[in-house]
Design a protein around this motif. Structure first.
Motif, PDB file in Angstrom:
ATOM      1  N   ALA A 195       0.453  -1.049  -0.171  1.00 29.95           N
ATOM      2  CA  ALA A 195      -0.626  -0.278  -0.167  1.00 29.95           C
ATOM      3  C   ALA A 195       0.436   1.258  -0.145  1.00 29.95           C
ATOM      4  CB  ALA A 195      -1.262   0.053   1.660  1.00 29.95           C
ATOM      5  N   THR A 196       1.527   1.208  -0.744  1.00 34.32           N
ATOM      6  CA  THR A 196       2.712   2.734  -1.400  1.00 34.32           C
ATOM      7  C   THR A 196       3.305   3.132   0.346  1.00 34.32           C
ATOM      8  OG1 THR A 196       1.176   4.361  -0.287  1.00 34.32           O
ATOM      9  CG2 THR A 196       1.040   3.540  -2.534  1.00 34.32           C
ATOM     10  N   GLN A 212      -2.750   2.139   9.353  1.00 38.05           N
ATOM     11  CA  GLN A 212      -3.825   2.090   8.866  1.00 38.05           C
ATOM     12  C   GLN A 212      -3.981   3.902   7.728  1.00 38.05           C
ATOM     13  OE1 GLN A 212      -4.101   1.176  13.339  1.00 38.05           O
ATOM     14  NE2 GLN A 212      -5.404   2.915  12.770  1.00 38.05           N
ATOM     15  N   LYS A 213      -2.610   4.581   7.313  1.00 38.69           N
ATOM     16  CA  LYS A 213      -2.719   5.988   7.070  1.00 38.69           C
ATOM     17  C   LYS A 213      -3.057   5.187   5.826  1.00 38.69           C
ATOM     18  CE  LYS A 213       0.325   8.657   8.112  1.00 38.69           C
ATOM     19  NZ  LYS A 213       2.313   8.808   9.215  1.00 38.69           N
ATOM     20  N   HIS A 267      -6.536   0.469  -1.089  1.00 41.11           N
ATOM     21  CA  HIS A 267      -7.800   0.101   0.334  1.00 41.11           C
ATOM     22  C   HIS A 267      -7.639  -1.795   0.822  1.00 41.11           C
ATOM     23  CE1 HIS A 267     -10.131   4.152   0.483  1.00 41.11           C
ATOM     24  NE2 HIS A 267      -8.404   4.353   0.549  1.00 41.11           N
ATOM     25  N   ILE A 268      -7.625  -2.337  -0.321  1.00 39.62           N
ATOM     26  CA  ILE A 268      -8.016  -3.980  -0.855  1.00 39.62           C
ATOM     27  C   ILE A 268      -6.592  -3.930   0.625  1.00 39.62           C
ATOM     28  CG2 ILE A 268      -7.116  -5.732  -2.483  1.00 39.62           C
ATOM     29  CD1 ILE A 268     -10.476  -5.182  -1.914  1.00 39.62           C
ATOM     30  N   HIS A 318      -6.810   9.458   6.904  1.00 36.17           N
ATOM     31  CA  HIS A 318      -6.277   8.731   8.221  1.00 36.17           C
ATOM     32  C   HIS A 318      -5.092   9.470   7.817  1.00 36.17           C
ATOM     33  CE1 HIS A 318      -9.636   5.976   8.100  1.00 36.17           C
ATOM     34  NE2 HIS A 318      -9.546   6.038   9.521  1.00 36.17           N
ATOM     35  N   THR A 319      -4.433  10.343   9.293  1.00 30.17           N
ATOM     36  CA  THR A 319      -3.314  10.600   9.167  1.00 30.17           C
ATOM     37  C   THR A 319      -1.678  10.335  10.138  1.00 30.17           C
ATOM     38  OG1 THR A 319      -4.511  12.817  10.001  1.00 30.17           O
ATOM     39  CG2 THR A 319      -4.188  13.241   7.671  1.00 30.17           C
ATOM     40  N   THR A 320      -2.847   9.593  11.445  1.00 27.55           N
ATOM     41  CA  THR A 320      -2.007   8.819  12.615  1.00 27.55           C
ATOM     42  C   THR A 320      -2.647   7.588  12.560  1.00 27.55           C
ATOM     43  OG1 THR A 320      -1.774   9.405  14.412  1.00 27.55           O
ATOM     44  CG2 THR A 320      -3.129  10.694  13.657  1.00 27.55           C
ATOM     45  N   HIS A 321      -1.497   6.877  13.171  1.00 27.90           N
ATOM     46  CA  HIS A 321      -1.725   5.499  13.494  1.00 27.90           C
ATOM     47  C   HIS A 321      -2.356   5.972  15.252  1.00 27.90           C
ATOM     48  CE1 HIS A 321       1.707   6.930  15.612  1.00 27.90           C
ATOM     49  NE2 HIS A 321       1.814   6.038  16.886  1.00 27.90           N
ATOM     50  N   GLU A 322      -2.719   6.396  15.143  1.00 25.41           N
ATOM     51  CA  GLU A 322      -2.766   7.015  16.251  1.00 25.41           C
ATOM     52  C   GLU A 322      -4.536   6.588  16.622  1.00 25.41           C
ATOM     53  OE1 GLU A 322      -1.671  10.558  18.008  1.00 25.41           O
ATOM     54  OE2 GLU A 322       1.056   9.286  18.633  1.00 25.41           O
ATOM     55  N   SER A 323      -5.508   7.352  15.239  1.00 28.18           N
ATOM     56  CA  SER A 323      -7.229   7.250  15.845  1.00 28.18           C
ATOM     57  C   SER A 323      -7.453   5.955  15.405  1.00 28.18           C
ATOM     58  CB  SER A 323      -7.025   7.653  13.812  1.00 28.18           C
ATOM     59  OG  SER A 323      -6.806   7.102  12.939  1.00 28.18           O
TER      60      SER A 323
END
Lengths: 209, 209, 209, 209
Positions: free
Chosen positions: A30-31, D126-127, D190-191, D132-137
């Motif tokens: 995923a890049t 997750q980014k 996304h996949i 989504h811009t952070t792993h904290e979400s």
């Protein structure tokens, strides 16, 4: 001495070729992931942010200075560029840095985050890491907490180095691995060896539980 | 009778081709593994130390005598050359020796190191090992302790043979497998069969735990 | 009506092509596995014994009668030829039979040998097996004991059929799977679906333990 | 505005190309999975039912209206076409929808069916999911019960949306995943990200058990 255009072209080519090989092994989903090479004391060539690592060409590589700022380009370098330039500043012998993001790297980082380190012992393949000549030595791979703020990570790495502990690579929790080598071939050998050793440790945990 | 140049060329070609196939299946991580063929009573062709097994050519193969010394070449043979020549000395019918280093081989070697042997029973694929005609027989694969000193390993193998136990291959703890065949095709079939059987045993241990 | 030479050639071609695809997915280790197609009421085309399934050509295919005897050839058909011809005799709609030998097939066969059957329920992919239109049905895959004596296996299959239980394929303990279809495409879809379902069941067992 | 013939051709080409990549990674076993792109407000291009996703060409793609009815074609669209058109109706920014059927997707769907959701936390990847811009979400992937009646599934999805919960994709129990993106590249990312995250969660469950 400043880098030359042919030298930059050769590094961009080497980075793209390594990326294709690592992507083919499923290490760059995923890049994710980023790769670089040292150009001279003040510059490095690094992958542009967000590109598909399974389809890299030399055009996906840009120049940054050792503070991670773009040089002669309006494109954005990887968000983790500072981790690459930090390696070049701390390790004079490092000329290529690879960051990948495999399943085993991510899973191991989460399992060992609380202890902060994974210790490899008794594996013949420890000899694939530069400076190791026997399976009887110990090889420590630290696991640092993840953060979107790179200076925090740089500090963790510096603390490890300041404690005089050997460092051949590190994991970031929930993320992936950073490792390096005197040239791209050695850096790739290190990625391959750490990936193998992490898979062994995870498999043994499943079997011994 | 001494080997001829065309015979050496054919063996080097067969070794390189086998290496590419084994590397494509992930059995040779990080420049590990080595492969050889018997040339005549006194010589074998073997891979040069440290080469990438996924990019082997006939130029990566050299000649050694049965004491593991380079013949007609200044390059260094694999550190484990003595294990290859030992097979040629003990088994008159062996003409190709393969050493690989897969995840399953390494993990199994560590799990079974204390018992010293892995016993396969009830697998149809045991028939892929020369001399086996039914799944009802037992197939033992010994696991020897790892050492950087080859004569110690040679001695372990000799002790096994001296006890009149059949031997088709062996694991080294934390390392990989050695197996052989009357020709390269049979040696590759043996690698493939042992790799499959080891994966079955490990998977069944996970499922039965 | 007797088969024609072009028909045999087309079947041999289809068998070789299917073999290459199945080998590429790792379903045919160490020269295991065999494949066939019905030629007419009295004959089938089947792979010759011991060939590498990853390098099959039409020349690796021979003709047998429905008793498993070679027709017009001095080569030896697969030891399990009788299992193929038995399918053609019992199932008028079967025109292609595939036997493969994957890790999941072997491991599942050993785990479920004592119960004699694996039941799949609730998987959308059950719909890939001919005649299934919903995930709400049950799909049973029997597991028969292994033997080197084919008539014993034929008898087990006949007992299952005589009990009026549906049969789309079967496992042999420590061995692999047999499945079939109205043409090669359907037989391959069945192999792929059973392989997927077996892997799901094994993985769920590991996760639920 | 109505779609043009060249636009349809380009979408069919993009769908076929994505299918080949997803099939090569083993995400589309036994003719499962289906893929689509939005053509205009009233139409979408979607894969024809039952085709082998590893051998797709533009000829395997047809046009449907937003009620899932074939337009200008006598062929049958995928049985799950309504799930695709539903995404286009609910999410104005979605222009490509992918449904795949991997081992991890199927196994995870069965494990988490009773809780109805899989929550991802602390993963850098997750980014890779848009927004989504952070792993904290936190990233929630719902798991809906399987049914052969599509309107029931559409209703489950609408209930989730009506509760104002973010939605980037969903699993169907015993089945696979649906996800989408503003273009095919984002949908594929996304996949790939969900597939990676699901494999991480499953592996960690095995290791922590």
């Amino acid at each position: 001495m400043a880098y030359t255009t042919p030298h930059l072209a050769a590094c961009a080519q080497a980075i793209a070729a390594a990326g294709l090989r690592l992507a083919a092994r499923g290490l760059t989903p995923a890049t994710s992931s980023n790769f670089s090479m040292r150009l001279d004391d003040a510059h490095a060539a690094i992958t542009i942010s967000g590109r598909d690592k399974g389809a890299l060409t030399a055009d996906d590589v840009m120049v940054v200075d050792m503070h991670g700022h773009a040089v002669g380009s309006a494109t954005r370098p990887s968000a983790e560029t500072l981790l690459h330039t930090h390696v070049y500043q701390r390790f004079a012998g490092a000329n290529a840095v690879l960051h990948t993001h495999s399943l085993a790297q991510t899973v191991a980082s989460r399992l060992y985050a609380s202890s902060g380190v994974i210790r490899f012992e008794g594996y013949e393949l420890q000899k694939a890491i530069a400076g190791h000549t026997t399976h009887e030595s110990q090889l420590d791979l630290p696991v640092f907490p993840n953060t979107q703020h790179m200076p925090e990570l740089v500090e963790k790495v510096d603390t490890w180095i300041a404690a005089n502990k050997p460092l051949y690579g590190y994991l970031i929790d929930g993320h992936g691995i950073y490792t390096w080598g005197r040239d791209m071939a050695e850096a790739e050998r290190h990625i391959e060896a750490f990936e193998f050793l992490l898979n062994c440790e995870l498999d043994l945990r499943k079997l011994r539980s």
